[in-house]
Design a protein around this motif. Structure first.
Motif, PDB file in Angstrom:
ATOM      1  N   LEU A 127      -3.780  66.648  -3.373  1.00 51.31           N
ATOM      2  CA  LEU A 127      -3.593  65.304  -3.911  1.00 51.31           C
ATOM      3  C   LEU A 127      -2.220  65.158  -4.546  1.00 51.31           C
ATOM      4  O   LEU A 127      -1.732  66.090  -5.198  1.00 51.31           O
ATOM      5  N   PRO A 128      -1.580  64.003  -4.379  1.00 57.63           N
ATOM      6  CA  PRO A 128      -0.291  63.765  -5.038  1.00 57.63           C
ATOM      7  C   PRO A 128      -0.440  63.787  -6.557  1.00 57.63           C
ATOM      8  O   PRO A 128      -1.501  63.478  -7.093  1.00 57.63           O
ATOM      9  N   MET A 129       0.639  64.152  -7.228  1.00 58.06           N
ATOM     10  CA  MET A 129       0.668  64.114  -8.692  1.00 58.06           C
ATOM     11  C   MET A 129       1.030  62.695  -9.128  1.00 58.06           C
ATOM     12  O   MET A 129       2.063  62.173  -8.725  1.00 58.06           O
ATOM     13  N   PRO A 130       0.179  62.043  -9.920  1.00 58.25           N
ATOM     14  CA  PRO A 130       0.502  60.690 -10.373  1.00 58.25           C
ATOM     15  C   PRO A 130       1.646  60.701 -11.373  1.00 58.25           C
ATOM     16  O   PRO A 130       1.859  61.680 -12.082  1.00 58.25           O
ATOM     17  N   GLY A 131       2.348  59.618 -11.399  1.00 61.69           N
ATOM     18  CA  GLY A 131       3.441  59.464 -12.348  1.00 61.69           C
ATOM     19  C   GLY A 131       3.769  58.000 -12.502  1.00 61.69           C
ATOM     20  O   GLY A 131       3.123  57.149 -11.873  1.00 61.69           O
ATOM     21  N   PRO A 132       4.754  57.666 -13.291  1.00 60.24           N
ATOM     22  CA  PRO A 132       5.112  56.262 -13.479  1.00 60.24           C
ATOM     23  C   PRO A 132       5.533  55.634 -12.150  1.00 60.24           C
ATOM     24  O   PRO A 132       6.169  56.284 -11.320  1.00 60.24           O
ATOM     25  N   VAL A 133       5.178  54.381 -11.964  1.00 54.78           N
ATOM     26  CA  VAL A 133       5.563  53.652 -10.755  1.00 54.78           C
ATOM     27  C   VAL A 133       6.972  53.114 -10.981  1.00 54.78           C
ATOM     28  O   VAL A 133       7.216  52.397 -11.962  1.00 54.78           O
ATOM     29  N   PRO A 134       7.924  53.460 -10.081  1.00 53.08           N
ATOM     30  CA  PRO A 134       9.302  52.971 -10.247  1.00 53.08           C
ATOM     31  C   PRO A 134       9.364  51.435 -10.213  1.00 53.08           C
ATOM     32  O   PRO A 134       8.569  50.788  -9.528  1.00 53.08           O
ATOM     33  N   ASP A 135      10.317  50.866 -10.938  1.00 55.25           N
ATOM     34  CA  ASP A 135      10.453  49.410 -11.023  1.00 55.25           C
ATOM     35  C   ASP A 135      10.572  48.752  -9.652  1.00 55.25           C
ATOM     36  O   ASP A 135       9.979  47.696  -9.423  1.00 55.25           O
ATOM     37  N   GLU A 136      11.325  49.369  -8.737  1.00 53.36           N
ATOM     38  CA  GLU A 136      11.482  48.756  -7.406  1.00 53.36           C
ATOM     39  C   GLU A 136      10.155  48.724  -6.651  1.00 53.36           C
ATOM     40  O   GLU A 136       9.879  47.798  -5.896  1.00 53.36           O
ATOM     41  N   LYS A 137       9.297  49.703  -6.875  1.00 53.39           N
ATOM     42  CA  LYS A 137       7.974  49.722  -6.255  1.00 53.39           C
ATOM     43  C   LYS A 137       7.101  48.628  -6.866  1.00 53.39           C
ATOM     44  O   LYS A 137       6.377  47.932  -6.152  1.00 53.39           O
ATOM     45  N   VAL A 138       7.179  48.453  -8.172  1.00 51.13           N
ATOM     46  CA  VAL A 138       6.428  47.387  -8.839  1.00 51.13           C
ATOM     47  C   VAL A 138       6.831  46.039  -8.250  1.00 51.13           C
ATOM     48  O   VAL A 138       5.974  45.204  -7.943  1.00 51.13           O
ATOM     49  N   GLN A 139       8.124  45.830  -8.064  1.00 54.20           N
ATOM     50  CA  GLN A 139       8.596  44.562  -7.502  1.00 54.20           C
ATOM     51  C   GLN A 139       8.083  44.360  -6.079  1.00 54.20           C
ATOM     52  O   GLN A 139       7.717  43.245  -5.686  1.00 54.20           O
ATOM     53  N   GLN A 140       8.033  45.435  -5.284  1.00 52.72           N
ATOM     54  CA  GLN A 140       7.492  45.366  -3.918  1.00 52.72           C
ATOM     55  C   GLN A 140       6.013  44.971  -3.956  1.00 52.72           C
ATOM     56  O   GLN A 140       5.567  44.125  -3.192  1.00 52.72           O
ATOM     57  N   LEU A 141       5.258  45.586  -4.858  1.00 55.86           N
ATOM     58  CA  LEU A 141       3.833  45.287  -4.989  1.00 55.86           C
ATOM     59  C   LEU A 141       3.621  43.824  -5.389  1.00 55.86           C
ATOM     60  O   LEU A 141       2.813  43.118  -4.791  1.00 55.86           O
ATOM     61  N   VAL A 142       4.358  43.371  -6.387  1.00 54.46           N
ATOM     62  CA  VAL A 142       4.233  41.992  -6.873  1.00 54.46           C
ATOM     63  C   VAL A 142       4.570  41.004  -5.762  1.00 54.46           C
ATOM     64  O   VAL A 142       3.860  40.005  -5.563  1.00 54.46           O
ATOM     65  N   ALA A 143       5.623  41.273  -4.996  1.00 51.68           N
ATOM     66  CA  ALA A 143       6.031  40.385  -3.907  1.00 51.68           C
ATOM     67  C   ALA A 143       4.964  40.302  -2.816  1.00 51.68           C
ATOM     68  O   ALA A 143       4.719  39.237  -2.248  1.00 51.68           O
ATOM     69  N   TRP A 144       4.312  41.421  -2.522  1.00 48.74           N
ATOM     70  CA  TRP A 144       3.273  41.417  -1.491  1.00 48.74           C
ATOM     71  C   TRP A 144       2.023  40.703  -2.005  1.00 48.74           C
ATOM     72  O   TRP A 144       1.359  39.983  -1.257  1.00 48.74           O
ATOM     73  N   LEU A 145       1.679  40.896  -3.263  1.00 50.81           N
ATOM     74  CA  LEU A 145       0.446  40.352  -3.830  1.00 50.81           C
ATOM     75  C   LEU A 145       0.472  38.825  -3.988  1.00 50.81           C
ATOM     76  O   LEU A 145      -0.537  38.160  -3.752  1.00 50.81           O
ATOM     77  N   ALA A 146       1.592  38.268  -4.399  1.00 56.38           N
ATOM     78  CA  ALA A 146       1.666  36.846  -4.748  1.00 56.38           C
ATOM     79  C   ALA A 146       1.136  35.919  -3.652  1.00 56.38           C
ATOM     80  O   ALA A 146       0.274  35.076  -3.932  1.00 56.38           O
ATOM     81  N   PRO A 147       1.578  36.043  -2.401  1.00 53.80           N
ATOM     82  CA  PRO A 147       1.057  35.126  -1.375  1.00 53.80           C
ATOM     83  C   PRO A 147      -0.420  35.354  -1.050  1.00 53.80           C
ATOM     84  O   PRO A 147      -1.058  34.511  -0.437  1.00 53.80           O
ATOM     85  N   LYS A 148      -0.960  36.471  -1.458  1.00 57.01           N
ATOM     86  CA  LYS A 148      -2.375  36.794  -1.206  1.00 57.01           C
ATOM     87  C   LYS A 148      -3.276  36.336  -2.352  1.00 57.01           C
ATOM     88  O   LYS A 148      -4.473  36.606  -2.350  1.00 57.01           O
ATOM     89  N   GLY A 149      -2.713  35.689  -3.357  1.00 55.75           N
ATOM     90  CA  GLY A 149      -3.513  35.208  -4.469  1.00 55.75           C
ATOM     91  C   GLY A 149      -3.881  36.286  -5.470  1.00 55.75           C
ATOM     92  O   GLY A 149      -4.856  36.152  -6.198  1.00 55.75           O
ATOM     93  N   ALA A 150      -3.114  37.358  -5.499  1.00 53.15           N
ATOM     94  CA  ALA A 150      -3.368  38.443  -6.453  1.00 53.15           C
ATOM     95  C   ALA A 150      -2.154  38.579  -7.364  1.00 53.15           C
ATOM     96  O   ALA A 150      -1.025  38.383  -6.939  1.00 53.15           O
ATOM     97  N   THR A 151      -2.417  38.923  -8.614  1.00 48.93           N
ATOM     98  CA  THR A 151      -1.363  38.988  -9.620  1.00 48.93           C
ATOM     99  C   THR A 151      -1.509  40.235 -10.470  1.00 48.93           C
ATOM    100  O   THR A 151      -2.614  40.560 -10.902  1.00 48.93           O
TER     101      THR A 151
END
Length: 171
Positions: A137-161
């Motif tokens: 299993l991968p070792m969890p760690g902080p999510v990088p800011d650029e990854k957070v922005q990618q997640l937010v951009a994908w979620l918004a049109p799907k009605g998730a926040t």
């Protein structure tokens, strides 16, 4: 009898499904929505202690977790619930929620209803060889800011926040 058309019987050999590293969870979508007419999808996941999601809200989808091994902690609008192997946790749509692995490791299934949100995993994760699901299993760690922005951009049109950071102590 593998067939991915709605209204047809479906047989899935999970070992033939791609594994995705998604926020340090290993995920495989074992039954995509196209096989159920969009009614629901099923993902199988594994993660280790420290894997968690931020607080978030889906306007469409509910998430139902079936824990096979280990324990998860679900959080919904300020209330936490621990679920262990053999137990089920349902997090409804339109309710702020999050979850985390609460044991050394956890193995669980996630039913997403209605389907569609399962596309999130390959769109924002890293596709691995199918054999990786049973590996280390991968070792969890902080999510990088650029990854957070990618997640937010994908979620918004799907009605998730994403509504905030995880509501759990980092253990």
């Amino acid at each position: 009898m593998t067939q991915l058309a709605a209204g047809q019987p479906v047989h899935v050999d999970p070992s033939s499904v791609s594994t995705i590293d998604h926020l340090s969870f290993l995920v495989r979508v074992v039954l995509p929505g196209q096989a159920t007419g969009g009614n629901f999808a099923v993902a199988e996941e594994r993660g280790r202690l420290g894997c968690m999601t931020p607080r978030h809200l889906h306007t469409r989808e509910s998430e139902t977790f079936i824990v096979v091994d280990g324990a998860l902690e679900g959080w919904c609008e300020g209330k936490s619930q621990m679920v262990e192997a053999g137990q089920i946790l349902h997090l409804p749509a339109n309710r702020e929620h999050a979850f985390r692995v609460a044991s050394d490791q956890a193995h669980f299934y996630l039913i997403i209803s209605p389907a569609g949100f399962e596309e999130f995993y390959p769109a924002t994760g890293t596709v691995l060889d199918s054999s990786a699901f049973d590996g280390e299993l991968p070792m969890p760690g902080p999510v990088p800011d650029e990854k957070v922005q990618q997640l937010v951009a994908w979620l918004a049109p799907k009605g998730a926040t994403v509504t905030g950071p995880p509501p759990f102590a980092l253990s």
